[in-house]
Design a protein around this motif. Sequence first.
Motif, PDB file in Angstrom:
ATOM      1  N   LEU A 130     -46.495 -57.240  63.191  1.00 13.00           N
ATOM      2  CA  LEU A 130     -46.496 -55.796  63.058  1.00 13.00           C
ATOM      3  C   LEU A 130     -44.917 -55.552  63.454  1.00 13.00           C
ATOM      4  CD1 LEU A 130     -47.590 -52.879  62.452  1.00 13.00           C
ATOM      5  CD2 LEU A 130     -48.334 -52.966  64.764  1.00 13.00           C
ATOM      6  N   GLU A 131     -44.292 -55.247  62.398  1.00 15.92           N
ATOM      7  CA  GLU A 131     -42.917 -54.913  62.814  1.00 15.92           C
ATOM      8  C   GLU A 131     -42.867 -53.381  63.103  1.00 15.92           C
ATOM      9  OE1 GLU A 131     -38.829 -53.694  60.251  1.00 15.92           O
ATOM     10  OE2 GLU A 131     -40.598 -54.675  59.296  1.00 15.92           O
ATOM     11  N   PHE A 132     -42.338 -53.196  64.310  1.00 15.32           N
ATOM     12  CA  PHE A 132     -42.278 -51.820  64.962  1.00 15.32           C
ATOM     13  C   PHE A 132     -40.710 -51.534  64.837  1.00 15.32           C
ATOM     14  CE2 PHE A 132     -44.915 -49.406  67.894  1.00 15.32           C
ATOM     15  CZ  PHE A 132     -46.074 -50.386  67.724  1.00 15.32           C
ATOM     16  N   GLY A 133     -40.778 -50.206  64.033  1.00 17.52           N
ATOM     17  CA  GLY A 133     -39.306 -49.615  63.766  1.00 17.52           C
ATOM     18  C   GLY A 133     -39.381 -48.494  64.882  1.00 17.52           C
ATOM     19  N   GLY A 134     -38.060 -48.088  65.218  1.00 13.22           N
ATOM     20  CA  GLY A 134     -37.621 -47.014  66.085  1.00 13.22           C
ATOM     21  C   GLY A 134     -38.056 -47.572  67.596  1.00 13.22           C
ATOM     22  N   LYS A 135     -38.147 -46.773  68.502  1.00 10.73           N
ATOM     23  CA  LYS A 135     -38.575 -46.977  69.808  1.00 10.73           C
ATOM     24  C   LYS A 135     -39.861 -47.109  70.444  1.00 10.73           C
ATOM     25  CE  LYS A 135     -34.045 -44.510  70.834  1.00 10.73           C
ATOM     26  NZ  LYS A 135     -33.278 -43.365  71.645  1.00 10.73           N
ATOM     27  N   LEU A 136     -40.082 -48.119  71.075  1.00 11.78           N
ATOM     28  CA  LEU A 136     -41.490 -48.205  71.603  1.00 11.78           C
ATOM     29  C   LEU A 136     -41.978 -47.498  72.572  1.00 11.78           C
ATOM     30  CD1 LEU A 136     -42.428 -51.772  71.441  1.00 11.78           C
ATOM     31  CD2 LEU A 136     -43.984 -49.950  70.958  1.00 11.78           C
ATOM     32  N   PHE A 137     -40.837 -47.088  73.334  1.00 11.99           N
ATOM     33  CA  PHE A 137     -41.161 -45.957  74.404  1.00 11.99           C
ATOM     34  C   PHE A 137     -39.713 -45.133  74.688  1.00 11.99           C
ATOM     35  CE2 PHE A 137     -39.899 -50.027  76.456  1.00 11.99           C
ATOM     36  CZ  PHE A 137     -38.787 -49.602  77.075  1.00 11.99           C
ATOM     37  N   ASP A 138     -40.005 -44.082  75.208  1.00 14.74           N
ATOM     38  CA  ASP A 138     -38.741 -43.149  75.223  1.00 14.74           C
ATOM     39  C   ASP A 138     -38.324 -42.593  73.981  1.00 14.74           C
ATOM     40  OD1 ASP A 138     -38.729 -43.622  78.154  1.00 14.74           O
ATOM     41  OD2 ASP A 138     -37.067 -45.024  78.106  1.00 14.74           O
ATOM     42  N   ASP A 139     -39.377 -42.444  73.174  1.00 12.88           N
ATOM     43  CA  ASP A 139     -39.300 -41.839  71.786  1.00 12.88           C
ATOM     44  C   ASP A 139     -38.866 -40.222  71.772  1.00 12.88           C
ATOM     45  OD1 ASP A 139     -38.926 -40.973  68.984  1.00 12.88           O
ATOM     46  OD2 ASP A 139     -40.668 -42.493  68.509  1.00 12.88           O
ATOM     47  N   LYS A 170     -48.122 -72.516  55.897  1.00 13.58           N
ATOM     48  CA  LYS A 170     -48.129 -73.988  56.102  1.00 13.58           C
ATOM     49  C   LYS A 170     -48.873 -74.562  57.013  1.00 13.58           C
ATOM     50  CE  LYS A 170     -44.415 -76.205  55.179  1.00 13.58           C
ATOM     51  NZ  LYS A 170     -43.954 -77.158  54.068  1.00 13.58           N
ATOM     52  N   ARG A 171     -49.414 -73.891  58.187  1.00  8.04           N
ATOM     53  CA  ARG A 171     -50.404 -74.534  59.230  1.00  8.04           C
ATOM     54  C   ARG A 171     -51.847 -73.910  58.858  1.00  8.04           C
ATOM     55  NH1 ARG A 171     -45.478 -73.979  61.036  1.00  8.04           N
ATOM     56  NH2 ARG A 171     -44.757 -75.490  62.804  1.00  8.04           N
ATOM     57  N   GLY A 172     -51.996 -73.259  57.832  1.00  7.81           N
ATOM     58  CA  GLY A 172     -53.418 -72.737  57.525  1.00  7.81           C
ATOM     59  C   GLY A 172     -54.142 -71.632  58.147  1.00  7.81           C
ATOM     60  N   VAL A 173     -52.910 -70.833  58.785  1.00  8.37           N
ATOM     61  CA  VAL A 173     -53.386 -69.520  59.583  1.00  8.37           C
ATOM     62  C   VAL A 173     -53.320 -68.541  58.489  1.00  8.37           C
ATOM     63  CG1 VAL A 173     -52.802 -68.145  61.348  1.00  8.37           C
ATOM     64  CG2 VAL A 173     -52.578 -70.650  61.657  1.00  8.37           C
ATOM     65  N   LYS A 174     -54.302 -67.719  58.750  1.00  7.31           N
ATOM     66  CA  LYS A 174     -54.252 -66.506  57.705  1.00  7.31           C
ATOM     67  C   LYS A 174     -53.674 -65.283  58.552  1.00  7.31           C
ATOM     68  CE  LYS A 174     -58.565 -67.664  55.329  1.00  7.31           C
ATOM     69  NZ  LYS A 174     -59.907 -67.227  54.981  1.00  7.31           N
ATOM     70  N   ALA A 175     -52.370 -65.195  58.066  1.00  5.66           N
ATOM     71  CA  ALA A 175     -51.580 -63.950  58.542  1.00  5.66           C
ATOM     72  C   ALA A 175     -51.185 -63.162  57.678  1.00  5.66           C
ATOM     73  CB  ALA A 175     -50.539 -64.837  59.381  1.00  5.66           C
ATOM     74  N   GLY A 176     -50.926 -61.833  58.330  1.00  2.94           N
ATOM     75  CA  GLY A 176     -50.325 -60.786  57.424  1.00  2.94           C
ATOM     76  C   GLY A 176     -49.138 -60.150  57.954  1.00  2.94           C
ATOM     77  N   TYR A 177     -48.754 -59.135  57.521  1.00  4.59           N
ATOM     78  CA  TYR A 177     -47.575 -58.287  57.807  1.00  4.59           C
ATOM     79  C   TYR A 177     -47.885 -56.867  57.447  1.00  4.59           C
ATOM     80  CZ  TYR A 177     -43.049 -55.954  57.462  1.00  4.59           C
ATOM     81  OH  TYR A 177     -42.018 -55.102  57.528  1.00  4.59           O
ATOM     82  N   ALA A 178     -47.359 -56.142  58.620  1.00  8.69           N
ATOM     83  CA  ALA A 178     -47.615 -54.536  58.417  1.00  8.69           C
ATOM     84  C   ALA A 178     -46.274 -53.776  59.051  1.00  8.69           C
ATOM     85  CB  ALA A 178     -48.721 -54.003  58.824  1.00  8.69           C
ATOM     86  N   LYS A 179     -46.082 -52.681  58.705  1.00  4.64           N
ATOM     87  CA  LYS A 179     -44.659 -52.169  59.383  1.00  4.64           C
ATOM     88  C   LYS A 179     -45.343 -50.872  60.026  1.00  4.64           C
ATOM     89  CE  LYS A 179     -40.238 -50.856  58.407  1.00  4.64           C
ATOM     90  NZ  LYS A 179     -38.955 -51.027  57.547  1.00  4.64           N
ATOM     91  N   PHE A 180     -44.859 -50.552  61.227  1.00  5.06           N
ATOM     92  CA  PHE A 180     -44.965 -49.302  62.037  1.00  5.06           C
ATOM     93  C   PHE A 180     -43.748 -48.468  62.180  1.00  5.06           C
ATOM     94  CE2 PHE A 180     -47.010 -47.525  66.240  1.00  5.06           C
ATOM     95  CZ  PHE A 180     -46.973 -46.274  65.447  1.00  5.06           C
ATOM     96  N   GLU A 181     -43.596 -47.558  61.399  1.00  4.43           N
ATOM     97  CA  GLU A 181     -42.107 -46.806  61.450  1.00  4.43           C
ATOM     98  C   GLU A 181     -42.809 -45.134  61.385  1.00  4.43           C
ATOM     99  OE1 GLU A 181     -38.584 -47.094  61.789  1.00  4.43           O
ATOM    100  OE2 GLU A 181     -38.820 -48.472  60.339  1.00  4.43           O
ATOM    101  N   THR A 182     -42.526 -44.704  62.677  1.00  2.83           N
ATOM    102  CA  THR A 182     -43.090 -43.243  62.739  1.00  2.83           C
ATOM    103  C   THR A 182     -42.181 -42.299  61.580  1.00  2.83           C
ATOM    104  OG1 THR A 182     -43.065 -43.620  65.006  1.00  2.83           O
ATOM    105  CG2 THR A 182     -43.317 -41.384  64.335  1.00  2.83           C
ATOM    106  N   PHE A 183     -40.939 -42.545  61.381  1.00  2.00           N
ATOM    107  CA  PHE A 183     -40.370 -41.553  60.356  1.00  2.00           C
ATOM    108  C   PHE A 183     -39.703 -42.502  59.258  1.00  2.00           C
ATOM    109  CE2 PHE A 183     -40.325 -39.693  64.763  1.00  2.00           C
ATOM    110  CZ  PHE A 183     -40.809 -38.366  64.346  1.00  2.00           C
ATOM    111  N   PRO A 184     -39.648 -41.788  58.071  1.00  2.00           N
ATOM    112  CA  PRO A 184     -40.171 -40.557  57.802  1.00  2.00           C
ATOM    113  C   PRO A 184     -41.801 -40.474  57.708  1.00  2.00           C
ATOM    114  CG  PRO A 184     -39.531 -41.885  55.712  1.00  2.00           C
ATOM    115  CD  PRO A 184     -38.845 -42.660  57.003  1.00  2.00           C
TER     116      PRO A 184
END
Length: 492
Positions: A31-40, A195-209
Motif C-alpha cells: 500500500l503506497e501511502f501518499g501525503g503525510k501519515l501523521f501531522d496532516d 517470482k517467488r510464487g507469492v500472491k501480492a497486490g498493489y493499492a494507493k492511499f492518497e487523501t487528495f484529491p
Amino acid sequence: MKFGFDNNKYLNMQSEHIKERIGQFGDKLYLEFGGKLFDDYHASRVLPGFEPDSKLRMLMQLSEQAEIIIAINAADIEKNKIRHDLGITYDVDVFRLIQSFTDKGLYVGSVVITQYSGQKSADVFKTKLETLGICVYRHYIIDGYPSNIPFIVSDEGYGRNDYIETKKPLVIITAPGPGSGKMATCLSQLYHENKRGVKAGYAKFETFPVWNLPLKHPVNLAYEAATADLNDVNMIDPFHLEAYGTTTVNYNRDVEVFPVLSAIFEEIYGECPYKSPTDMGVNMAGFCIIDDEVCREASMQEILRRYYQALLRLAKDTGSKDEIYKIELILKQAKITTEKRPVIKAANELVEQKGSPCAALQLEDGTIITGKTTNLLGSSAALLLNAVKALGEIPHDVHLIAPSAIEPIQKLKTYYLGSKNPRLHTDEVLIALSTCAATDPNAQIALEQLPKLKGCEAHTSVILSDVDMKIFKKLGVHLTCEPLYEENKIYH
C-alpha cells in the motif's frame, strides 16, 4: 468550531476497506501511502473534524497485520533535500519517522534507498541505519524507465533491485516527501513476489484529491493550491469514465502513469487488476463528510492562506511567480477574493489609520480583534494579549503585564543580548504573562484562554519573525502575512 467531517466513521471505514483490499489479492498488499501519515494539518484544515493523526490511528487499528517500509531517493540524500515544513533534511526525517512509528507500536521493517547509483552520502546513510539495527535495501536506476516495459520487468530491471524481506500481509510504503520512489518500490516488490510464487497486490492511499467530490469542489481546489509548486493538476479520470461511465477525480501524474502501470501489471500477472487510477485507490474520506458547506468554507480559507504563503516565499526569494499565477487562477475558479478573509481587511485598514505594523484575528464567534506595534510590544504580541482579554472578558484598559515588568526584559534583549529590536515577541509576552499569572488573577484568566485560539484566523500587515510564526502555529492559529518586511533592508 463547526465540524464537517466524521473522524470516527473515517477510521472504521478506512481500516475495513484496506482489509477488504488485502483479501482481494490473497497473500500480501503493498500500500503506497501518499501525503503525510501523521501531522496532516492540511487535511484537518480543509475537512474540519479530521484529526491530524487520523491515518496513523487508522494504521494502529491494523498494527497486527502491518509493517512499514520507508523509501528515500539517493539523489535527495546527496543534495540534502529539506522538508520545509519541518526544516530538516530528508535523511534526518527518516530517523524521525522510524522513531515516531516505533513509539506508536508500529513495526518498521526496513528502509529502501531508491535511484541508487553509488552515491557516497547514501552509503554513509545506509551504514548509520545498519549500525542501529535497521535493514537497508537498494533499488537502482533502470534504463528506459518507465517506457521500456520488457526491460523494466526483467532480471536486468526490477530483478536487479534488492528484494525487500517482509513479514506482514500489509506493507505500507511511505517516505519523507514526494519523488522518493514509493510506487517504483511497490512494483519492484510485486515482480519479486511473483517470482517467488507469492500472491501480492498493489493499492494507493492518497487523501487528495478526493475522488468522489466534484473536480472544482473547494476541497479539491485547495489540494491544487497546496501543490502549486509541484505542477499537480486535478482532472477527470478518463480511464474510469470509459470503463464505468462514472465521473471521478484523480490527478495528472497518476493518470499519466496509469498506462505504464497497467502494462507492468500485465507483464507480471498476465492481466491488470485495475481498470483505472481511481480503482487503485482506497481513500474513503469523501464518504465521511457530514457538512459539505463547512468543508467548502474551510477549503476557501485554505486557498487564500496558500496564496499568501506563496507570496511570502516569493518575498523571501524561495518561491516562484508561476506558483502565484497558478493559485490566482484557482482563486478565480473558486470565485474567491480577499474579502472572504475579513482579517486581511481589518489589519490593512488599521495600518492606514496608525501608520505602523498591525495585526488582526477573528474569534470563533466572528469578532475581530486587532493589535498594533507600540514601544513595548510588536503587533502580533499585542494582538495575542488583546485576544485573550476579549476571550476572558477582561477590560481592554487592564494591564495584564505591567510596563515595569516589560522594561527589564527589553534591557536584557538590547543591553545584554545585543538585540536591535526592544519590542517583545509573542514568546516573550507569553512567558511574561505566565509569570504574572502567579500573582495576578486577570493574568491567570487570560492565560487560560490560549486554547480557545486554536482554529482562529489571523493576518499581519508585515512579515513576522520565525519566532512569532512558530508561536501562532503552536497555538493552532491560521496565520497569513502581507509579503512586506517592516523595514526596507537588503538583509533580514
